[in-house]
Design an enzyme around this catalytic site. Structure first.
Site, PDB file in Angstrom:
ATOM      1  N   SER A 120      -9.378 -75.802 -97.399  1.00 18.67           N
ATOM      2  CA  SER A 120      -8.107 -75.607 -96.705  1.00 18.67           C
ATOM      3  C   SER A 120      -6.994 -76.345 -97.444  1.00 18.67           C
ATOM      4  CB  SER A 120      -8.257 -76.061 -95.250  1.00 18.67           C
ATOM      5  OG  SER A 120      -7.171 -75.626 -94.460  1.00 18.67           O
ATOM      6  N   GLU A 149      -8.721 -68.450 -91.279  1.00 21.35           N
ATOM      7  CA  GLU A 149      -9.490 -67.933 -92.405  1.00 21.35           C
ATOM      8  C   GLU A 149      -8.918 -66.609 -92.912  1.00 21.35           C
ATOM      9  OE1 GLU A 149     -12.516 -68.603 -95.253  1.00 21.35           O
ATOM     10  OE2 GLU A 149     -11.525 -69.852 -93.746  1.00 21.35           O
ATOM     11  N   HIS A 174     -12.888 -70.453 -90.438  1.00 15.97           N
ATOM     12  CA  HIS A 174     -12.348 -71.666 -91.046  1.00 15.97           C
ATOM     13  C   HIS A 174     -13.072 -72.872 -90.450  1.00 15.97           C
ATOM     14  CE1 HIS A 174      -9.002 -72.644 -93.715  1.00 15.97           C
ATOM     15  NE2 HIS A 174      -8.692 -73.700 -92.956  1.00 15.97           N
TER      16      HIS A 174
END
Length: 344
Positions: free
Chosen positions: A181, A290, A321
Site C-alpha cells: 500500500s 484493492e 487489501h
C-alpha cells in the site's frame, strides 16, 4: 533492545582492551542515563559503548531477533531486525502501510515474513512508525494533529539506517526494499532515487499513479483518517514534491532495477470471511482499496511497457487489501529478493 550506534552484546574476543580514560567513562554513563527513559517497560536493555566506525560490532547470534533504537533527525526510531541466518551482509527492508503502528512493524506479526526468511542469509529490517508518511521527507510537521517533528523518512531509510546497520556488518549497498500500500510506492521511490543502496524493489497493492485524477484528494482523505495528518505538510498542492513521489513519473529511473509488482482484483478470496457487520464493513473497504490499487498498478505496468522497462507483475484474480494476501505476495517475490542480494 540496543541503543546508540551499533551497540553490541558483550562477548569475549581474546583481545587486549585499552583503557578509555575517565572522559570516555563519563560519556558512557551519560549515554546510558539518557537511554533509560526510552527503555521504560523493556526488560534488561543492553547499553554498550559504540565501536569505532571502521570495525563492525559483533551482532546478535546469527538468525536472532532484536529491537534496535536508531538515531535519526526525527529522534530515536525503533527498528525490528531478524539477523541473517549465517551472518551475511544482505538486507531486506520491509515497509509498513498507511496505518503503521508505533510499537511494532506489522510485517513482524501480521505475516510469516520472519519464518519465510528464517533460514536465509539476509537480514530483515522492519522500521517502526511513520503512519501516513509515505516514507518521504516532509516540508513541516502536520498542523492538524499536533505533530512535533517533521517526517524525514527518506533520509532515515536511505542514509541514517544503512549507516547504522553497517556497524553490524550489514552492507550499505546490498539491500532490497519491499512495501505494501503506502509502502509500495515508498519502496519504489527509495530504489529509484537511491540505487547505490537498494538493488531490488517490490510493491504489493501500491498506489503507483498518484498524479492521476482524484488520487491526491483520495490521499488527503486517507491521511486525515489515519492519524489526522495534513497532506499539505507532506507536499504542498501542485508542488514538484508530488511528481517526485509518483512512481508513474519517476519510472524512467527504475530502468535496470529488478522489481516485483502486484495488485489483486479486489474480489473477496480465501482470507475474506466476515462474520459480523463490522467485518463486512472492513471487507468492503478492503475491496475498494484493492480495486483502486489495481487501477494504479495497471497504469504503471503500461508506463513501464512504454519505456521498455521489464518487471515481474502479478495480478491475482481474487484478493483484497489485507495482510494475508501480502504475505503470499512476499513469498512470490522471495526468490527475486534473494537472487538480487545473494541472500541464499
Amino acid at each position: 533492545m540496543r541503543f546508540g550506534r551499533a551497540a553490541g552484546p558483550k562477548r569475549s574476543t581474546g583481545r587486549r582492551v585499552t583503557p578509555r580514560g575517565w572522559r570516555n567513562r563519563i560519556l558512557a554513563v551519560g549515554a546510558a542515563a539518557l537511554a533509560l527513559p526510552i527503555a521504560a517497560g523493556v526488560a534488561a536493555p543492553t547499553v554498550a559503548i559504540a565501536a569505532p566506525a571502521h570495525s563492525p560490532v559483533l551482532r546478535a547470534p546469527a538468525g536472532g531477533f532484536e529491537d534496535l533504537m536508531v538515531p535519526s533527525v526525527m529522534g530515536p526510531i525503533k527498528v525490528q531486525v531478524q539477523w541473517a541466518a549465517r551472518g551475511g551482509n544482505a538486507a531486506l527492508y520491509l515497509l509498513d502501510g498507511l496505518r503503521a503502528r508505533d510499537d511494532r512493524n506489522a510485517w513482524s506479526f501480521e505475516t510469516n515474513a520472519l519464518q519465510q526468511f528464517g533460514n536465509d542469509n539476509i537480514t530483515l529490517v522492519m522500521p517502526v512508525g511513520g503512519q501516513s508518511s509515505f516514507y518521504t521527507d516532509w516540508y513541516s510537521p502536520s498542523n492538524t494533529n499536533g505533530q512535533k517533528t517533521t517526517y524525514k523518512w527518506e533520509t532515515f531509510l536511505s542514509k541514517e539506517l544503512p549507516a547504522f546497520l553497517e556497524g553490524y556488518g550489514v552492507s550499505r549497498t546490498n539491500n532490497a526494499v519491499a512495501g505494501l500500500s503506502m509502502g509500495g510506492s515508498g519502496a519504489l521511490a527509495l530504489a529509484a532515487y537511491h540505487r547505490d543502496v537498494f538493488k531490488y524493489a517490490a510493491s504489493y497493492s501500491g498506489y503507483l499513479n498518484i498524479s492521476a485524477p482524484g488520487m491526491r484528494e483520495a490521499i488527503r482523505v486517507a491521511m486525515l483518517d489515519a492519524g489526522r495528518f495534513n497532506v499539505d505538510s507532506m507536499a504542498a498542492p501542485w508542488s514538484p514534491a508530488w511528481l517526485r513521489m509518483d512512481p508513474f513519473v519517476f519510472a524512467p529511473q527504475l530502468k535496470g532495477l529488478p522489481m516485483y509488482i502486484s495488485a489483486a482484483s479486489g474480489l473477496p478470496g480465501q482470507f475474506d470471511k466476515p462474520n459480523s457487520a463490522v467485518g463486512a464493513f472492513n471487507t468492503g473497504n478492503a475491496m475498494a482499496l484493492e480495486a483502486l490499487s489495481l487501477v494504479n498498478t495497471r497504469a504503471f505496468q503500461a508506463r513501464l511497457a512504454t519505456l521498455k522497462i521489464p518487471a515481474q507483475f502479478d495480478f491475482p484474480a481474487q484478493g483484497t487489501h489485507s495482510w494475508k494476501y501480502w504475505e503470499g505476495e512476499l513469498f512470490k517475490s522471495r526468490n527475486g529478493i534473494l537472487d538480487a542480494t545473494g541472500g541464499w
